[in-house]
Enzyme design. Sequence first.
Site, PDB file in Angstrom:
ATOM      1  N   TYR A   1     -12.730  -2.659  -3.607  1.00  0.00           N
ATOM      2  CA  TYR A   1     -13.268  -2.570  -2.250  1.00  0.00           C
ATOM      3  C   TYR A   1     -14.802  -2.505  -2.258  1.00  0.00           C
ATOM      4  O   TYR A   1     -15.404  -1.946  -1.331  1.00  0.00           O
ATOM      5  CB  TYR A   1     -12.675  -1.361  -1.521  1.00  0.00           C
ATOM      6  CG  TYR A   1     -11.235  -1.571  -1.069  1.00  0.00           C
ATOM      7  CD1 TYR A   1     -10.818  -2.775  -0.495  1.00  0.00           C
ATOM      8  CD2 TYR A   1     -10.280  -0.559  -1.189  1.00  0.00           C
ATOM      9  CE1 TYR A   1      -9.513  -2.972  -0.076  1.00  0.00           C
ATOM     10  CE2 TYR A   1      -8.970  -0.751  -0.765  1.00  0.00           C
ATOM     11  CZ  TYR A   1      -8.596  -1.962  -0.210  1.00  0.00           C
ATOM     12  OH  TYR A   1      -7.294  -2.153   0.225  1.00  0.00           O
TER      13      TYR A   1
ATOM     14  N   HIS B   1      -2.299  -5.433   1.118  1.00  0.00           N
ATOM     15  CA  HIS B   1      -3.552  -6.118   0.807  1.00  0.00           C
ATOM     16  C   HIS B   1      -3.174  -7.531   0.389  1.00  0.00           C
ATOM     17  O   HIS B   1      -2.157  -7.719  -0.286  1.00  0.00           O
ATOM     18  CB  HIS B   1      -4.284  -5.435  -0.362  1.00  0.00           C
ATOM     19  CG  HIS B   1      -5.359  -6.317  -0.935  1.00  0.00           C
ATOM     20  ND1 HIS B   1      -6.604  -6.407  -0.362  1.00  0.00           N
ATOM     21  CD2 HIS B   1      -5.335  -7.204  -1.964  1.00  0.00           C
ATOM     22  CE1 HIS B   1      -7.319  -7.315  -1.044  1.00  0.00           C
ATOM     23  NE2 HIS B   1      -6.579  -7.804  -2.013  1.00  0.00           N
TER      24      HIS B   1
ATOM     25  N   ASN C   1      -2.345  -0.376   6.817  1.00  0.00           N
ATOM     26  CA  ASN C   1      -1.904  -1.683   7.311  1.00  0.00           C
ATOM     27  C   ASN C   1      -0.991  -2.435   6.334  1.00  0.00           C
ATOM     28  O   ASN C   1      -1.007  -3.650   6.258  1.00  0.00           O
ATOM     29  CB  ASN C   1      -3.122  -2.521   7.734  1.00  0.00           C
ATOM     30  CG  ASN C   1      -4.100  -2.712   6.596  1.00  0.00           C
ATOM     31  OD1 ASN C   1      -3.854  -2.253   5.474  1.00  0.00           O
ATOM     32  ND2 ASN C   1      -5.196  -3.394   6.848  1.00  0.00           N
TER      33      ASN C   1
ATOM     34  N   LYS D   1       0.825  -1.212   0.000  1.00  0.00           N
ATOM     35  CA  LYS D   1       0.000   0.000   0.000  1.00  0.00           C
ATOM     36  C   LYS D   1       0.861   1.265   0.000  1.00  0.00           C
ATOM     37  O   LYS D   1       2.053   1.219   0.316  1.00  0.00           O
ATOM     38  CB  LYS D   1      -0.932  -0.042   1.222  1.00  0.00           C
ATOM     39  CG  LYS D   1      -1.922  -1.204   1.179  1.00  0.00           C
ATOM     40  CD  LYS D   1      -2.947  -1.132   2.301  1.00  0.00           C
ATOM     41  CE  LYS D   1      -3.973  -2.248   2.170  1.00  0.00           C
ATOM     42  NZ  LYS D   1      -5.091  -2.108   3.132  1.00  0.00           N
TER      43      LYS D   1
END
Length: 155
Positions: free
Chosen positions: A51, A117, A114, A11
């Site tokens: 998403y 993915h 985070n 990311k």
Amino acid sequence: MALEKTLVLLKPCTLQRALVGEITNIFERKGLRICGMKMMQLTDEILSEHYAHLSEKPFFQRVKDAMMTAPVIALCLEGVDAIAAVRALAGPTNGRNAAPGTIRGSYCMSFQENIVHASDSPETAEVELKRFFRPEEIFDWKQTTFPRLYANDEF
Ligand code: ADP
């Protein structure tokens, strides 16, 4: 047991924090074969598709915006049961809850920012790999260490 390909996205937060090499190294050291790797600037269109399962969530647009703040690195990784193995390596979504030793547990404090993915099922991996890679961008080179990585009844 099945030889599987899975999609990983490093990311924008991972690029900003100069962790691209370190995180890629974790997947390589694990024994996963890199079949595809490229930098991409994502758009609202591709992220709305990617998403779609979050479209009713209050943070949908925020998550998409965060994914457009810098390019991502898309990886296609292959290994026996690679989809579950990569998800286990990533850890749960919220970095604060992720176990030490997992990527999210080791490298982040955030639910959203985070690091990676990773596809969550064989069906998703198939759709997601097609979303981010053209067929000619996936390379089926022979990994000569393969017989050292697995017993011969594991594949
Ligand atoms: P995962 O990436 O672990 O498969 P999801 O598909 O549920 O998780 O969500 C996609 C991404 O949206 C997450 O990786 C995270 O960046 C973001 N996200 C999900 N849930 C939240 C949340 N409650 N708050 C903030 N960001 C979230």
